[in-house]
Design a protein around this motif. Structure first.
Motif, PDB file in Angstrom:
ATOM      1  N   VAL A  90       0.853  -1.195   0.000  1.00  0.00           N
ATOM      2  CA  VAL A  90       0.000   0.000   0.000  1.00  0.00           C
ATOM      3  C   VAL A  90       0.887   1.243   0.000  1.00  0.00           C
ATOM      4  CG1 VAL A  90      -1.551   1.372   1.439  1.00  0.00           C
ATOM      5  CG2 VAL A  90      -2.076  -1.004   0.979  1.00  0.00           C
ATOM      6  N   VAL A 137       3.941   1.371  -1.167  1.00  0.00           N
ATOM      7  CA  VAL A 137       4.560   1.441  -2.493  1.00  0.00           C
ATOM      8  C   VAL A 137       3.566   1.980  -3.513  1.00  0.00           C
ATOM      9  CG1 VAL A 137       5.472   0.043  -4.369  1.00  0.00           C
ATOM     10  CG2 VAL A 137       6.249  -0.366  -2.044  1.00  0.00           C
ATOM     11  N   MET A 138       2.313   1.573  -3.368  1.00  0.00           N
ATOM     12  CA  MET A 138       1.278   1.980  -4.322  1.00  0.00           C
ATOM     13  C   MET A 138       1.046   3.486  -4.311  1.00  0.00           C
ATOM     14  SD  MET A 138      -2.083  -0.356  -4.503  1.00  0.00           S
ATOM     15  CE  MET A 138      -3.310  -0.044  -5.746  1.00  0.00           C
ATOM     16  N   THR A 139       1.274   4.126  -3.147  1.00  0.00           N
ATOM     17  CA  THR A 139       1.091   5.572  -3.117  1.00  0.00           C
ATOM     18  C   THR A 139       2.089   6.257  -4.052  1.00  0.00           C
ATOM     19  OG1 THR A 139       2.593   5.753  -1.239  1.00  0.00           O
ATOM     20  CG2 THR A 139       0.265   5.641  -0.727  1.00  0.00           C
ATOM     21  N   GLY A 140       3.134   5.544  -4.443  1.00  0.00           N
ATOM     22  CA  GLY A 140       4.121   6.158  -5.317  1.00  0.00           C
ATOM     23  C   GLY A 140       3.963   5.814  -6.791  1.00  0.00           C
ATOM     24  N   ILE A 141       2.905   5.090  -7.163  1.00  0.00           N
ATOM     25  CA  ILE A 141       2.705   4.762  -8.575  1.00  0.00           C
ATOM     26  C   ILE A 141       2.423   6.045  -9.353  1.00  0.00           C
ATOM     27  CG2 ILE A 141       1.102   3.700 -10.202  1.00  0.00           C
ATOM     28  CD1 ILE A 141       0.853   1.366  -8.566  1.00  0.00           C
TER      29      ILE A 141
END
Lengths: 390, 268, 315
Positions: free
Chosen positions: A211, A213-217
């Motif tokens: 989650v 990591v996903m904030t950095g997509i």
């Protein structure tokens, strides 16, 4: 402590604190006390008198020095041809240097360094705020031109040159963002409940990590994902409002998970225990005690997440496309969106360009207003309803 | 016309047999054998970390809410094993209520809803008039009715600390448990509120079996019928039940030397 | 009201079991399912990008845009992406650390909170608006500086020139990106600076340290790894930032270190945003392949940043 009779141990010149008279002598006092135990038999030595006043610049000095520099710089800059930017930059740089020099002469090197870095930090902060002020000023002043009734009631259907509006884009923005919210909020809140109330072991750790990591997509990658997903089923020409919503959901879900988890975490455990002790099952405890207690904070987080994605442009550019008339069905064809509208109006203005560029700035202004209102709403909700958590 | 606040009700006994309590692999309490008599107040005393709170929480299966924590042994409520394989901890807790150290009313609920919480949260369909009667009875039983009857719709958090704790007691009794567990219920309160709670405990034993953890020796001697003394041999060692007897005997003539040392204040 | 018999009440209260078993299992399943959906989505992003990029990866060179192989297509974009993000980081990190220190240690308590709201506001502004501001305000305003750089520092490859007359240069793009990532870096570093143990700070002050010495001796060492990981988070954001670059940068596709000219390499994200709407066939697959590269790079950067942060938090 200054009333203590003073017994003296010499402060040698190697004392690193020697050039700050007040603090230096305090530090060596402490040092001396530690030594006392071992030096009972030693002959009494005399300490220098207590001194806490140092040579310190008065409180107005930093401002005074900068003001004086500003006056001098104004003269210099005027002499070579007036330039606001040069004056401001010159004042800041020379003012800082002047302060260091004066402080070093009066207060010594350590104080001067302290003042120098403090000055640099404050200047850096001001520098960071300068773009915000410039940007807000620009958007408001240029956006005001078309901030009129027509902008909010007309679409761009059949409009060439002047006039026209962005009502289709406003509808599109609200619908696409609304659908994204409908997708993201249940998934996000449930996942946060999993992490905070149920999760353990590998799945919890993996989810927490990804989650984050996903904030950095990148948002454009989210757009490509939605396009790839839908084009596999509907062919490469597909453009739908709901595709944009899916792309935005990829960006929104991690934000919702993070903020909800944070809010669930600060619900006191004693409330959960009180509920369990009444013979209430875990899921009812979560739904009827934990969630209501955290509700204000959760709603705040959702509103902030909406504010974050409502201005997204790139993923919508490649999934929703552009259109000049109103379309309110996210499952049928292209839709317009304020951010994409602003981008397109600026990038391909047509002839003459001015009306289109004006519309772009007004769209930007509307977008900023929406984001501001959402942010203020979020803070209001938190103040008003977030206080149940103590 | 006031309802009798406390009509005597035959409550249930608790019997623990060879009860070991673990946090993960750490044995926190070892080999407890005790019978807690019905309609009596039993005080659990002992120094910090001796496992008396852990033992209390094992009596309504709150202990196992800590990740990794579990119990080994038998705990009978009258003659039903609450740790039996088919026992539902949720059901157990409905019959063995608990009051906590710090008052913890639900912040989102009114005074009325707090008292009714045990029933409402379980989505039981209850007639409004019945619910009103239950709430009133519980609040009267907690000696709180006269203080709050005019503001039942106000938030429970608006009450004073002592009132909040009595509200929590009303909340626990509204679901008509057989046993009330109290984990230092007065430790966060001022002396006057503490006395009010102690008086209340004496009244409540007409209807409930009460087990109370306390650090306060006077409180144990004032409010309890029986006293159980827990002790620990050293850090890392498990806590154990040293002895249990009538409060009078424990405080005047205990069987064990370590109990005497503790109650006479020679350590702990 | 109290006419109801006590025994009746007791039967009302006790009636019926309230087993939570089934409800608990369903709810737990829903919550776990939501978590799995999120992990599946992330995996899906990778999977669908690979599926759609595959035709471009396997296509022969002459069918691709530019008529060369895929690497030759993606490399200049990757180069531009890295250049823009790197310079943005170089500008943003010192500024962010200074802003974080200002809010955590310098500003009076009264104004620290409002000031941090203002910094958060920077993060709330949509990127398309940064783009418009960059091309309309910052770019033109920078022309004088760019010319000065060319005249005075032209011997450096970065300022070789010829200086752009519109300001639509890599340096301006990087400055805009720096403003955009500043709030992220500030937020992370600030929260760690504020956690510096009081005993360390007071220990330094009690020895007679000035405020700056206290910061240098306690706060900065304590926050070092936070600065590193926050910079990596900012880097990830800068790598993927699309609209500001797409609007501001004047692109020629050249690979150059010149930061002040008008012939710049584009970035992966900006190139997708600009070309995607007009592309079809294999060109779309090639764009998605470039997006896959961007995804992989940002994923690695973000995972590394998170690992560093998590390690820091555990201490």
């Amino acid at each position: 402590m200054s009333t203590e009779p003073t017994q003296r141990e010499d402060v040698t010149d190697t004392d690193p604190n020697a050039d700050v008279p007040g603090l230096g002598s305090l530090a060596s006092n402490a040092h001396a006390h530690a030594e006392d135990a071992h030096t009972v038999a030693a002959p009494a030595r005399v300490r220098p008198p207590v001194q806490v006043a140092g040579k310190v610049l008065p409180g107005w000095a930093p401002w005074g020095i900068v003001a004086a520099t500003a006056v001098v710089m104004a003269g210099l800059v005027a002499a070579i041809g007036w330039n606001w930017a040069l004056w401001v930059v010159g004042t800041v740089v020379v003012g800082g240097a002047a302060q260091y020099v004066v402080s070093r002469a009066v207060e010594g090197k350590r104080r001067a360094t302290d003042r120098g870095f403090t000055y640099a930090i404050v200047a850096a902060f001001a520098l960071a705020l300068a773009p915000l002020i410039s940007l807000l000023y620009t958007v408001v002043s240029r956006g005001a031109a078309r901030f009129d009734g027509e902008f909010f009631t007309w679409s761009m259907r059949g409009v060439i040159g002047e006039g026209g509006g962005a009502v289709h884009a406003i509808y599109g923005t609200l619908i696409i963002t609304g659908c994204a919210t409908l997708i993201s909020v249940p998934i996000g809140i449930l996942a946060a409940i999993y992490l905070q109330e149920y999760g353990q072991g590998r799945l919890k750790r993996a989810l927490t990590f990804f989650v984050d990591v996903m904030t950095g997509i990148p948002s454009i990658v989210a757009g490509l994902f939605a396009f790839s997903l839908f084009s596999i089923f509907f062919g490469p020409g597909i453009r739908l409002g709901i595709m944009g919503s899916v792309a935005l959901s990829v960006l929104m879900i991690p934000i919702v998970v993070r903020s909800t988890e944070e809010m669930l975490r600060i619900v006191p455990n004693s409330l959960r225990e009180a509920s369990y002790a009444l013979g209430v099952s875990k899921w009812r405890t979560i739904v009827k005690v934990v969630l209501p207690t955290a509700l204000g904070g959760i709603v705040t987080g959702v509103v902030l997440a909406v504010a974050r994605i409502i201005g997204e442009t790139a993923p919508l550019l490649i999934t929703v496309g552009v259109v000049s008339s109103v379309n309110v069905n996210p499952f049928d064809g292209r839709m317009q969106n304020l951010a994409v509208f602003a981008f397109n109006s600026y990038k391909s203005p047509g002839v003459p360009p001015e009306p289109s560029i004006d519309r772009a700035w007004t769209a930007a202004l509307v977008l900023i207003l929406i984001v501001m209102v959402l942010n203020i709403t979020a803070r209001f909700i938190y103040r008003r309803f977030g206080t149940e958590i103590r | 016309m006031t309802a009798p606040a406390h009509t005597p009700v035959q409550a249930k006994s608790i019997t623990a047999t060879d009860l070991d309590l673990y946090y993960g692999s750490f044995l926190a309490v070892k080999g407890v054998n005790i019978t807690i008599e019905p309609n009596k107040v039993t005080a659990l005393i002992g120094s910090s970390g001796c496992g008396k709170s852990t033992f209390l929480r094992s009596l309504n299966r709150m202990h196992e809410l800590v990740p990794g924590a579990y119990a080994d042994g038998e705990v009978l409520l009258d003659d039903v094993d609450i740790y039996a394989a088919d026992a539902d901890p949720v059901q157990v807790r409905r019959q063995i209520g608990m009051v906590f150290q710090a008052p913890n009313p639900f912040p989102t609920m009114s005074i009325y809803d707090n008292v009714a919480a045990g029933l409402k949260l379980n989505s039981r369909k209850i007639k409004k008039s019945d619910l009103d009667a239950i709430v009133e009875r519980a609040l009267r039983g907690a000696n709180l009715w006269d203080e709050v009857k005019d503001r039942l719709g106000k938030p429970g958090m608006g009450l004073s600390g002592g009132q909040q704790q009595r509200l929590c007691i009303a909340r626990a009794t509204a679901v008509e448990p057989d046993v009330l567990l109290m984990d230092e219920p007065a430790s966060a309160l001022d002396p006057i509120s503490t006395l009010a709670i102690e008086d209340l405990i004496t009244e409540l034993k007409k209807e409930y079996t009460i087990v109370i953890v306390t650090h306060n020796m006077q409180q144990a001697s004032r409010a309890s019928d029986n006293t159980a003394f827990f002790n620990i041999e050293g850090t890392g060692k498990p806590g154990r039940l040293v002895e249990v007897d009538t409060t009078e005997k424990i405080f005047s003539n205990p069987t064990h030397k370590e109990t005497e040392d503790y109650v006479s204040g020679r350590f702990g | 009201m109290s006419s109801t018999n006590v025994d009746d009440l007791q039967s009302v209260v006790r009636g019926g079991p309230a087993r939570g078993g089934a409800g608990d299992r369903v709810f737990r399943g829903l919550a776990t399912g939501a978590g799995v959906v999120i992990l599946a989505t992330l995996a899906g992003v990778a999977l669908f990008l690979i599926v759609r990029a595959w035709p471009a990866i396997t296509a022969s060179a002459e069918d691709l845009p530019g008529g060369e192989n895929l690497l030759a297509y993606i490399w200049p974009l990757t180069f531009g992406t890295i250049i823009a993000a790197t310079i943005a980081i170089v500008i943003a990190v010192p500024l962010s650390v200074a802003v974080a220190l200002f809010i955590s240690h310098i500003a009076p308590r009264r104004i620290a909170q409002p000031m941090s709201y203002l910094i958060d506001l920077l993060a709330a502004i949509p990127s398309v608006i940064y783009g418009l501001w960059g091309i309309a305000v910052l770019g033109p305003a920078s022309v004088g500086l760019l010319r000065w750089l060319e005249d005075n520092l032209g011997w450096l490859p970065f300022f070789e020139g010829p200086a752009s007359a519109t300001g639509r240069t890599m340096l301006v793009v990087a400055a805009v990106l720096a403003v955009m990532i500043l709030p992220i870096i500030t937020a992370v570093t600030r929260s760690v600076f504020e956690q510096t143990p009081r005993r360390l700070q007071e220990g330094a002050l009690a020895l007679g340290a000035t405020r700056w010495e206290m910061i240098r001796l306690t706060v900065l060492p304590f926050g070092k790894s936070a600065i590193i990981s926050a910079s990596m988070l900012g880097l990830g954001r800068a790598l993927g930032e699309t609209m500001a670059v797409a609007i501001v940068l004047s692109v020629s596709g050249a690979i150059t270190f010149d930061l002040i000219g008008s012939g710049n390499p584009s970035t992966i994200a900006a190139n997708i945003a600009l070309d995607f709407p007009e592309s079809s066939g294999l060109a779309v697959n090639a764009l998605i392949a470039s997006g896959l590269v961007l995804f992989a790079v940002t994923l690695v950067v973000n995972m590394a940043a998170r690992t560093v942060i998590n390690r820091q938090m555990r201490i």
